[in-house]
Design an enzyme around this catalytic site. Sequence first.
Site, PDB file in Angstrom:
ATOM      1  N   SER A 296       0.822  -1.193   0.000  1.00  0.00           N
ATOM      2  CA  SER A 296       0.000   0.000   0.000  1.00  0.00           C
ATOM      3  C   SER A 296       0.862   1.251   0.000  1.00  0.00           C
ATOM      4  O   SER A 296       2.063   1.207   0.254  1.00  0.00           O
ATOM      5  CB  SER A 296      -0.902  -0.009   1.240  1.00  0.00           C
ATOM      6  OG  SER A 296      -1.494  -1.280   1.428  1.00  0.00           O
TER       7      SER A 296
ATOM      8  N   HIS B  98       0.172  15.741  -2.649  1.00  0.00           N
ATOM      9  CA  HIS B  98       0.736  16.781  -3.500  1.00  0.00           C
ATOM     10  C   HIS B  98      -0.015  18.080  -3.219  1.00  0.00           C
ATOM     11  O   HIS B  98      -1.215  18.061  -2.938  1.00  0.00           O
ATOM     12  CB  HIS B  98       0.603  16.424  -4.986  1.00  0.00           C
ATOM     13  CG  HIS B  98       1.177  15.096  -5.345  1.00  0.00           C
ATOM     14  ND1 HIS B  98       2.524  14.877  -5.537  1.00  0.00           N
ATOM     15  CD2 HIS B  98       0.582  13.892  -5.526  1.00  0.00           C
ATOM     16  CE1 HIS B  98       2.736  13.607  -5.834  1.00  0.00           C
ATOM     17  NE2 HIS B  98       1.568  12.987  -5.827  1.00  0.00           N
TER      18      HIS B  98
ATOM     19  N   CYS C 145      -4.155  -2.536   0.779  1.00  0.00           N
ATOM     20  CA  CYS C 145      -4.603  -3.895   0.508  1.00  0.00           C
ATOM     21  C   CYS C 145      -4.776  -4.610   1.838  1.00  0.00           C
ATOM     22  O   CYS C 145      -4.158  -4.248   2.836  1.00  0.00           O
ATOM     23  CB  CYS C 145      -3.595  -4.647  -0.351  1.00  0.00           C
ATOM     24  SG  CYS C 145      -3.421  -3.994  -2.016  1.00  0.00           S
TER      25      CYS C 145
END
Length: 272
Positions: A122, A127, A150
Amino acid sequence: MMLGLENKLKLYGFNNLTKTLSFNIYDVCYAKSEREQKDYIAYIDEQYNSERLTNILCDVTEMIGAHVLNISKQDYDPQGASVTILISEETLAVKEIDKSCNLGQIDILKTRDTIVGHLDKSHVTVHTYPEYHPDNSIATFRVDIDVSTCGEVSPVNALNYLIGSFDSDIITIDYRVRGFTRDIDGKKLFIDHKITSIQDYIDENTLKKYDAVDINVYQSNIFHTKMLIKEIELQNYLFNRDVYEIKPKQRLEIENNLRKEMIEIFSGTNIY
């Protein structure tokens, strides 16, 4: 609401479901002159630099019950920052971890110009996107966060923390579940927890501050929520200015312009 481990599904083998949360917030500010706009961008750039964003993502990793394997971060010129964290659902023995991973050790990070974080299955990324236009008296700042996991870990458990970590005028949230796992009898499971709306995982006091709209595709395990702040407290939207320095008529005009900007961002359409 938390996705706990009580009433766990009995699965065969590893839980192969991928759960992805995409979280975008927009902060809007009134900055009339080009100087004020540039000062606002510089302020935001410092407030949400890669170091602070790294701390936020590490907190998110802890909240969803995952473990940091590697961190990569970068501040950009003229503005903006990015952080990526690779995470694992369970603690791994040191000998099992790839030598390229830094485990989030700060002393290692200080020796690098660029840092990225990794999980075994994972990842968490952020950003930032500051923005303004010289012909417009409004500057905006967007934060884009993706949490992909996951296994049993679900990123929706960190929603309240993420919302509280930023000044959020508009929020857009997408959550989707992909893949399938199997129960002990071999039956496919395309989702392993109950969810009717992303709003189920957001604190009621937070929801009261926003108008929220859902667009969900249940058969595809796609959930989408948009949120728009209800009240505009003008002083909170002025950069380096006092509201009482502005004439009442101009205050109303500024509030209207702020609201129009928010509505267009919220709707994703040029309306005015």
